[in-house]
Design an enzyme around this catalytic site. Structure first.
Site, PDB file in Angstrom:
ATOM      1  N   TYR A 187       0.853  -1.182   0.000  1.00 54.32           N
ATOM      2  CA  TYR A 187       0.000   0.000   0.000  1.00 54.32           C
ATOM      3  C   TYR A 187       0.891   1.234   0.000  1.00 54.32           C
ATOM      4  O   TYR A 187       1.790   1.375   0.821  1.00 54.32           O
ATOM      5  CB  TYR A 187      -0.919   0.020   1.223  1.00 54.32           C
ATOM      6  CG  TYR A 187      -1.834   1.229   1.259  1.00 54.32           C
ATOM      7  CD1 TYR A 187      -3.068   1.198   0.622  1.00 54.32           C
ATOM      8  CD2 TYR A 187      -1.452   2.393   1.913  1.00 54.32           C
ATOM      9  CE1 TYR A 187      -3.905   2.314   0.633  1.00 54.32           C
ATOM     10  CE2 TYR A 187      -2.278   3.511   1.926  1.00 54.32           C
ATOM     11  CZ  TYR A 187      -3.506   3.460   1.293  1.00 54.32           C
ATOM     12  OH  TYR A 187      -4.325   4.555   1.292  1.00 54.32           O
ATOM     13  N   CYS A 188       0.626   2.154  -0.929  1.00 54.66           N
ATOM     14  CA  CYS A 188       1.468   3.344  -1.072  1.00 54.66           C
ATOM     15  C   CYS A 188       0.708   4.581  -0.618  1.00 54.66           C
ATOM     16  O   CYS A 188      -0.313   4.935  -1.224  1.00 54.66           O
ATOM     17  CB  CYS A 188       1.916   3.515  -2.528  1.00 54.66           C
ATOM     18  SG  CYS A 188       2.927   4.998  -2.799  1.00 54.66           S
ATOM     19  N   PRO A 189       1.165   5.245   0.445  1.00 52.85           N
ATOM     20  CA  PRO A 189       0.492   6.479   0.878  1.00 52.85           C
ATOM     21  C   PRO A 189       0.664   7.624  -0.114  1.00 52.85           C
ATOM     22  O   PRO A 189      -0.110   8.584  -0.073  1.00 52.85           O
ATOM     23  CB  PRO A 189       1.163   6.784   2.227  1.00 52.85           C
ATOM     24  CG  PRO A 189       2.501   6.111   2.147  1.00 52.85           C
ATOM     25  CD  PRO A 189       2.293   4.885   1.313  1.00 52.85           C
TER      26      PRO A 189
ATOM     27  N   ASN B  21      -2.213   6.912  -2.249  1.00 51.76           N
ATOM     28  CA  ASN B  21      -3.412   6.562  -1.474  1.00 51.76           C
ATOM     29  C   ASN B  21      -4.158   5.398  -2.118  1.00 51.76           C
ATOM     30  O   ASN B  21      -5.395   5.408  -2.239  1.00 51.76           O
ATOM     31  CB  ASN B  21      -4.332   7.779  -1.338  1.00 51.76           C
ATOM     32  CG  ASN B  21      -5.416   7.567  -0.290  1.00 51.76           C
ATOM     33  OD1 ASN B  21      -5.198   6.848   0.686  1.00 51.76           O
ATOM     34  ND2 ASN B  21      -6.575   8.180  -0.498  1.00 51.76           N
ATOM     35  N   ASN B  22      -3.402   4.391  -2.524  1.00 51.26           N
ATOM     36  CA  ASN B  22      -4.019   3.232  -3.158  1.00 51.26           C
ATOM     37  C   ASN B  22      -3.075   2.039  -3.025  1.00 51.26           C
ATOM     38  O   ASN B  22      -1.900   2.185  -2.675  1.00 51.26           O
ATOM     39  CB  ASN B  22      -4.297   3.510  -4.643  1.00 51.26           C
ATOM     40  CG  ASN B  22      -5.336   2.565  -5.213  1.00 51.26           C
ATOM     41  OD1 ASN B  22      -5.850   1.682  -4.531  1.00 51.26           O
ATOM     42  ND2 ASN B  22      -5.643   2.734  -6.494  1.00 51.26           N
TER      43      ASN B  22
END
Length: 210
Positions: A89-91, A94-95
């Site tokens: 998950y990549c902040p 945001n996905n």
């Protein structure tokens, strides 16, 4: 300008594209499959690992989603969904970086890297131009800097170095995951995807772990 627009474009595509979530209502198709997953035993609250041996039906059932978790899918606690071929998950976007978003994520960090290189090169070129003049030749107008302009240039140069190094490492990590056909989570578990050529893996919109 092109690099910046490409960065924002790939960022938006990665952020607003469904990563490949497993349907919430994914259930066994036949009564035999339902019996194998023990769906009728709703009163039993034991963990899946307590009911089935490793590799059995319990290994393909998500307790949090209460649905089938296909091979290669992993549950993302942040998104609250099981995602097929999930990498992480990549902040930043945001996905979840998964089956349908990995190529956009790779483009995003790739264009970000080139933007950082361009910013760093522009600042170094400006510094060399403004400090290498000798004699009475007039300096360019951009050499007449204010304290705020100078401070912003220093901050921009530091950001170009930091984010350039970070995105270069992330790009190499993603390319390694695609070449090995193994997402990050699978690598942590010591699993390896089906070995294929790099071209085949890239042509399938990301990782194809089987």
């Amino acid at each position: 300008v092109v690099s910046t627009q490409s960065t924002w474009g790939s960022h938006c595509r990665c952020q607003f594209t469904a990563p490949g979530c497993v349907p919430r209502n994914l259930r066994p198709r036949t009564g035999k499959e339902a019996e194998e997953f023990e769906l009728a035993n709703n009163t039993t609250k034991r963990k899946a690992s307590d009911r089935w041996p490793q590799g059995g039906p319990g290994a393909y059932w998500c307790r949090r989603c209460d649905a089938i978790k296909p091979p290669g899918a992993h549950h993302c606690s942040t998104a609250g969904r099981c995602v097929y071929k999930m990498d992480h998950y990549c902040p930043w976007v945001n996905n979840v970086v998964g089956m349908y978003t990995q190529k956009y994520f790779l483009l995003f960090i790739w264009f970000t890297f080139f933007t950082c290189v361009f910013c760093g090169w522009s600042l170094v070129s400006r510094f060399l131009t403004c400090t290498s003049h000798r004699g009475y030749k007039k300096l360019p107008d951009y050499c007449d800097t204010t304290p705020i302009d100078f401070a912003l240039c220093v901050v921009n140069f530091i950001e170009a170095i930091l984010f350039g190094l970070f995105t270069a490492i992330m790009t190499w990590d993603q390319l390694s995951a695609i070449s090995e056909n193994t997402p990050y989570i699978e690598r942590l578990k010591g699993k390896r995807g089906k070995q294929r050529s790099f071209y085949e893996n890239m042509g399938s919109s990301g990782i194809n772990a089987e």
